[in-house]
Design an enzyme around this catalytic site. Structure first.
Site, PDB file in Angstrom:
ATOM      1  N   TYR A   1      43.290  87.753  53.259  1.00  0.00           N
ATOM      2  CA  TYR A   1      44.465  87.976  52.734  1.00  0.00           C
ATOM      3  C   TYR A   1      44.397  86.713  51.655  1.00  0.00           C
ATOM      4  O   TYR A   1      44.427  85.544  51.963  1.00  0.00           O
ATOM      5  CB  TYR A   1      45.675  88.032  53.653  1.00  0.00           C
ATOM      6  CG  TYR A   1      46.956  88.187  52.785  1.00  0.00           C
ATOM      7  CD1 TYR A   1      46.967  89.355  51.903  1.00  0.00           C
ATOM      8  CD2 TYR A   1      47.963  87.556  53.149  1.00  0.00           C
ATOM      9  CE1 TYR A   1      48.413  89.446  51.256  1.00  0.00           C
ATOM     10  CE2 TYR A   1      49.169  87.704  52.439  1.00  0.00           C
ATOM     11  CZ  TYR A   1      49.321  88.887  51.608  1.00  0.00           C
ATOM     12  OH  TYR A   1      50.661  88.876  50.910  1.00  0.00           O
TER      13      TYR A   1
ATOM     14  N   LYS B   1      69.775  81.210  51.078  1.00  0.00           N
ATOM     15  CA  LYS B   1      68.535  81.283  50.729  1.00  0.00           C
ATOM     16  C   LYS B   1      68.071  81.362  49.299  1.00  0.00           C
ATOM     17  O   LYS B   1      68.387  82.422  48.662  1.00  0.00           O
ATOM     18  CB  LYS B   1      67.831  82.450  51.520  1.00  0.00           C
ATOM     19  CG  LYS B   1      67.375  82.217  53.059  1.00  0.00           C
ATOM     20  CD  LYS B   1      66.645  83.195  53.374  1.00  0.00           C
ATOM     21  CE  LYS B   1      65.321  83.433  52.853  1.00  0.00           C
ATOM     22  NZ  LYS B   1      64.355  82.271  53.036  1.00  0.00           N
TER      23      LYS B   1
ATOM     24  N   TYR C   1      53.795  95.198  60.697  1.00  0.00           N
ATOM     25  CA  TYR C   1      53.292  93.646  60.659  1.00  0.00           C
ATOM     26  C   TYR C   1      54.801  92.970  60.854  1.00  0.00           C
ATOM     27  O   TYR C   1      55.026  91.948  61.588  1.00  0.00           O
ATOM     28  CB  TYR C   1      52.401  93.257  59.816  1.00  0.00           C
ATOM     29  CG  TYR C   1      52.066  91.926  59.659  1.00  0.00           C
ATOM     30  CD1 TYR C   1      51.262  91.161  60.491  1.00  0.00           C
ATOM     31  CD2 TYR C   1      52.847  90.858  58.805  1.00  0.00           C
ATOM     32  CE1 TYR C   1      51.039  89.827  60.536  1.00  0.00           C
ATOM     33  CE2 TYR C   1      52.778  89.476  58.804  1.00  0.00           C
ATOM     34  CZ  TYR C   1      51.797  89.163  59.846  1.00  0.00           C
ATOM     35  OH  TYR C   1      51.502  87.668  59.679  1.00  0.00           O
ATOM     36  N   HIS C   2      55.632  93.066  59.713  1.00  0.00           N
ATOM     37  CA  HIS C   2      56.721  91.904  59.323  1.00  0.00           C
ATOM     38  C   HIS C   2      57.835  92.621  60.611  1.00  0.00           C
ATOM     39  O   HIS C   2      58.846  91.647  60.661  1.00  0.00           O
ATOM     40  CB  HIS C   2      57.049  92.355  58.108  1.00  0.00           C
ATOM     41  CG  HIS C   2      56.177  91.560  57.140  1.00  0.00           C
ATOM     42  ND1 HIS C   2      55.491  92.340  56.192  1.00  0.00           N
ATOM     43  CD2 HIS C   2      56.232  90.429  56.724  1.00  0.00           C
ATOM     44  CE1 HIS C   2      54.800  91.375  55.456  1.00  0.00           C
ATOM     45  NE2 HIS C   2      55.006  90.231  55.909  1.00  0.00           N
TER      46      HIS C   2
ATOM     47  N   ASP D   1      62.199  84.136  48.216  1.00  0.00           N
ATOM     48  CA  ASP D   1      61.429  84.007  49.512  1.00  0.00           C
ATOM     49  C   ASP D   1      62.363  85.190  50.192  1.00  0.00           C
ATOM     50  O   ASP D   1      63.700  84.667  50.487  1.00  0.00           O
ATOM     51  CB  ASP D   1      61.460  82.931  49.998  1.00  0.00           C
ATOM     52  CG  ASP D   1      61.342  82.851  51.719  1.00  0.00           C
ATOM     53  OD1 ASP D   1      60.356  83.656  52.026  1.00  0.00           O
ATOM     54  OD2 ASP D   1      61.829  81.969  52.390  1.00  0.00           O
TER      55      ASP D   1
ATOM     56  N   HIS E   1      61.536  85.690  53.716  1.00  0.00           N
ATOM     57  CA  HIS E   1      61.477  85.551  54.989  1.00  0.00           C
ATOM     58  C   HIS E   1      62.900  84.859  55.505  1.00  0.00           C
ATOM     59  O   HIS E   1      62.985  83.841  55.559  1.00  0.00           O
ATOM     60  CB  HIS E   1      60.348  84.493  55.208  1.00  0.00           C
ATOM     61  CG  HIS E   1      58.865  84.991  54.924  1.00  0.00           C
ATOM     62  ND1 HIS E   1      58.264  84.768  53.956  1.00  0.00           N
ATOM     63  CD2 HIS E   1      58.418  86.045  55.843  1.00  0.00           C
ATOM     64  CE1 HIS E   1      56.954  85.332  54.125  1.00  0.00           C
ATOM     65  NE2 HIS E   1      57.196  86.298  55.215  1.00  0.00           N
TER      66      HIS E   1
END
Length: 663
Positions: A23, A536, A177-178, A540, A542
């Protein structure tokens, strides 16, 4: 006497190895192209493109929200020229390309098709995958743009277009995945991912003739995570295989077994990679890879591995090569691919698989009762935040051992941490250069053609037509990523996803008595409840760290505000002023902490809030931490600061009037 060799007696024909991917993408399209060609020369067999956050969220590199984010976590692709440079001298008709892109997936696929046409490729023969999974973006990753319903419609647009025009392309990659990165249990990962897949297939079913629907089902692929509990993770993959086969057969009546096959790629867990003793991550990555390769029945179609140093920052080419060699050694040096499934008939494995399937089925029934994945987004988000909170609490309590973090912490200095800090850094000048190229592109194109293409795109979206043909025309005309996304925002509106953080204190306050008493005491001194604003800034998405800090602060008795992701420094300072915050906490994991924090601290001072302590968390190298403290930041936390209660104590100390007076 000849050496006995039983291989000819016991084995089937050796399997082909999975696609070996890395990746990758950073800085500029030209730099990323050089990296791709180098990786292909080293034996990589598929491309996996990482796009930067402005590209993922539909902003051009010169947009105010893109500041500090350009080229940081992936490659900026603002227009056809960038996509052309990204694949220079890489024949796309020979590639299998995975593009990790979601909200702007129709657009990036349109650019990819336009470049393939320029290369003279047969577009119908292109092979690869576009992730195109928006539901998990609302739950965990945060790069969504539009509300769920129109987003689901655009996912279906891509799938329908590919089915007709690019039949070997996987138009949608259900990404669990996340979900695991956000704290999902194996049962939640199974259920939430499968619910996403059924939501997409339910939207697709009316669009194609009934006799063609099974073929379209067969093009849906998955992208999963494999954690350190590798026996459970391997069983999870076998459960995925069984459950997907069951859903395709019973819910959709797919009779041909090949169209019911669970086809997946994998990136193993990054959540468990540690900043402390980062060399240990090599073993973690290898063990996690075994979960998705050992079992032939549930083996990944494509594997990409993180690098040992991803908890520290951006991996260098050598770090990525090391992870690629790990795959090659397993695939080509060992005898793994010479045997049938190693776990068929194993009673321990069978029992665990059945247990996982039962848990996932119960959760799927629950989601169906709510109306499916789209209607259950708020519920799923809250469940993930709670699961992640439970996971962190087990690590803090020592119930879950993390070597080098909460046990066996004595260590030798690492010789891998060289003078560059063991990571690659993106030159800040890259952003200005990318913006300059973007401005040149805009000034040199046929503006009338661009305007016409944008008008047609907006009209197609407003009329409910498939947006892919108009997107491809716009790509050829020179439209930019930000201009394409602006049309989608204009027609469908923007969306702010749920935070999963309730204002109500949870029932998990065991062990917090002393902290709750300290928060009460300092609140009495302040004359009102200690107000903690969690923000935040930047693009981003996350949000795990911000969510868990907010949850713990709430459970300690603080009055918290957390409004979610993608706020400008200006918006955060306005909120601090409006809410009379006692302390501001910022979370930034994209590497853009220096420009964003500098901007925010300047704005705090200009707003008369220079006295309010600001704390910052993220993947922040030591040198950058010193810079942030130079801007006036009170505390900097990195992944090694895993004890949330210690951070809570710091907050109380920072705002205690007596302690401040003593200083």
């Amino acid at each position: 006497m000849a050496h006995p060799d039983s291989r000819g007696l016991s084995m089937t024909q050796k399997d082909r190895p999975w696609l070996i991917r890395t990746y990758a993408g950073h800085s500029t399209a030209k730099a990323s192209n050089a990296l791709y060609r180098s990786n292909l020369e080293k034996g990589q067999t598929g491309l996996s493109v990482a796009f930067d956050l402005p590209t993922q969220t539909g902003y051009d590199s010169d947009h105010i929200l893109a500041r500090g984010e350009v080229g940081k976590v992936g490659v900026p692709v603002a227009h056809l020229g960038d996509m052309r440079a990204l694949f220079q001298d890489i024949p796309l008709e020979q590639m299998n390309t995975s593009m990790t892109i979601n909200a702007t997936a129709p657009w990036l696929l349109a650019l990819y098709i336009a470049v393939a046409e320029e290369q003279g490729a047969d577009v119908a023969g292109l092979q690869g995958t576009v992730q195109n999974d928006l539901i998990k973006e609302y739950l965990s990753r945060g790069t969504y743009i539009c509300p769920p319903a129109p987003s689901l419609k655009m996912i279906a647009d891509v799938a329908e277009y590919c089915y007709t025009n690019v039949p070997k392309w996987n138009p949608m990659n259900v990404c669990s995945y996340h979900l695991q990165e956000a704290g999902a249990t194996p049962e939640q990962e199974l259920a939430f991912a499968l619910a996403t897949a059924t939501a997409v297939l339910d939207a697709l079913k009316p669009r194609v003739p009934a006799e063609d629907f099974p073929v379209l089902v067969g093009r849906i692929s998955f992208f999963v995570n494999a954690g350190i509990r590798f026996v459970t993770e391997m069983c999870k993959m076998r459960a995925f295989v069984d459950l997907w086969d069951e859903i395709c057969a019973t819910r959709y009546g797919v009779e041909d077994a090949k169209y019911r096959r669970f086809r997946y790629g994998v990136q193993v867990n990054s959540l468990g990679l540690t900043e402390q003793q980062p060399e240990n991550n090599v073993y973690r990555i290898l063990i996690e890879m075994l979960a998705v390769t050992l079992s032939k029945k549930a083996r990944a179609r494509a594997v990409q591995l993180p690098a040992w140093n991803e908890a520290l920052g951006l991996p260098r080419p050598w770090d990525q090569q090391w992870s690629m060699r790990m795959q090659q050694i397993l695939a080509f040096e060992t005898d793994l691919l010479e045997f049938d499934d190693l776990f068929d008939g194993n009673p321990a494995v069978d029992a665990k698989v059945e247990e996982l399937k039962a848990g996932a089925r119960a959760e799927l029934d629950n989601l169906d009762g709510m109306g499916g994945a789209i209607d259950a987004i708020d519920y799923m988000k809250a469940q993930l935040v709670q699961s992640n909170s439970d996971r962190l609490s087990r690590i803090e309590a020592g119930e879950t051992v993390v070597v080098g973090v909460n046990k066996y912490t004595n260590t030798e200095p690492s010789p891998l941490m060289t003078e560059d800090g063991g990571i690659m850094t993106v030159d800040p000048a890259t952003e200005a250069e990318q913006i300059s190229r973007l401005q040149d592109w805009r000034s040199s194109r046929d503006q009338a053609a661009v305007d016409a293409a944008l008008a047609d795109l907006r009209a197609a979206a407003a009329a409910g037509e498939n947006i892919m043909p108009a997107s491809i025309t716009a790509a050829r005309a020179g439209v930019t990523t930000g201009e394409w996304a602006a049309q989608m925002r204009n027609v469908f509106g923007e969306y702010r996803g749920p935070t999963g953080v309730s204002a109500s204190v949870s029932n998990k306050t065991e062990g917090l008595d002393d902290l709750r008493a300290a928060v009460d005491a300092v609140s009495d001194k302040l004359g009102r409840r200690l107000k903690f604003l969690v923000g935040k800034p930047g693009l981003d998405g996350h949000s795990n760290g911000a969510e868990q800090i907010a949850v713990r602060a709430r459970d300690c008795g603080m009055d918290i505000t957390y409004d979610g992701i993608r706020l400008t420094p200006e918006e955060i300072v306005a909120a601090a002023l409006d809410q009379d915050a006692h302390v501001v906490g910022l979370s930034i994991l994209s590497g853009s902490h220096v420009p964003l924090v500098e901007d925010l601290m300047d704005r705090m001072r200009n707003a008369g809030l220079g006295h309010i302590p600001v704390i910052v968390g993220g993947i922040i190298p030591d040198e950058d931490a010193k810079r942030l403290q130079g801007f006036g930041v009170a505390r900097v936390y990195t992944p090694k600061d895993f004890e949330l209660n210690t951070i809570m104590k710091d907050i109380v100390t920072l705002v205690d009037p007596k302690a401040v007076a003593a200083e």
